[in-house]
Design a protein around this motif. Structure first.
Motif: not given
Length: 122
Positions: A10-31
């Motif tokens: 998203g859009l955030v001002q300098a100094g702000g925070s965001l949390r990204l998520s990455c949902a995995a499916s399939g063979r998930t035994f990975s780095s």
């Protein structure tokens, strides 16, 4: 094969925070790693977490500001980004490497998500 879907940009001002998520499916035994690419620049490694969560690495540019974590029960990896700067503006993509891979070369990651846009205004 691992399928990856990012969210949380998203859009955030300098100094702000965001949390990204990455949902995995399939063979998930990975780095799982996060990379970013700004317009006109090469893809850049951001952070990586091993399958167990016991090994973590960061790019120098984000150390002390970003935190990578994972919840294997939910097959999800997170990237908490604090004290964001305009130079963090990029498309952020997560990628799956081998189960015991701890490097940061994009060529060694076999599966990639579509990416999520992060824009930091000054």
């Amino acid at each position: 094969q691992v399928q990856l879907v990012e969210s949380g940009g998203g859009l955030v001002q300098a100094g702000g925070s965001l949390r990204l998520s990455c949902a995995a499916s399939g063979r998930t035994f990975s780095s799982l790693g996060w990379f970013r690419q700004a317009p006109g620049k090469e893809r850049e490694f951001v952070a990586l977490i091993s399958w167990s969560g016991g090994r973590i690495s960061y790019a120098d540019s984000v150390k002390g500001r970003f935190t990578i974590s994972r919840d294997n029960a939910k097959n999800t990896v997170y990237l908490q980004m604090n004290n964001l700067k305009p130079e963090d503006t990029a498309i952020y993509r997560c990628a799956a490497g081998g189960r015991y891979y701890y490097g940061n070369d994009p060529a060694d990651f076999g599966s990639w998500g579509q990416g999520t846009q992060v824009t930091v205004s000054s």
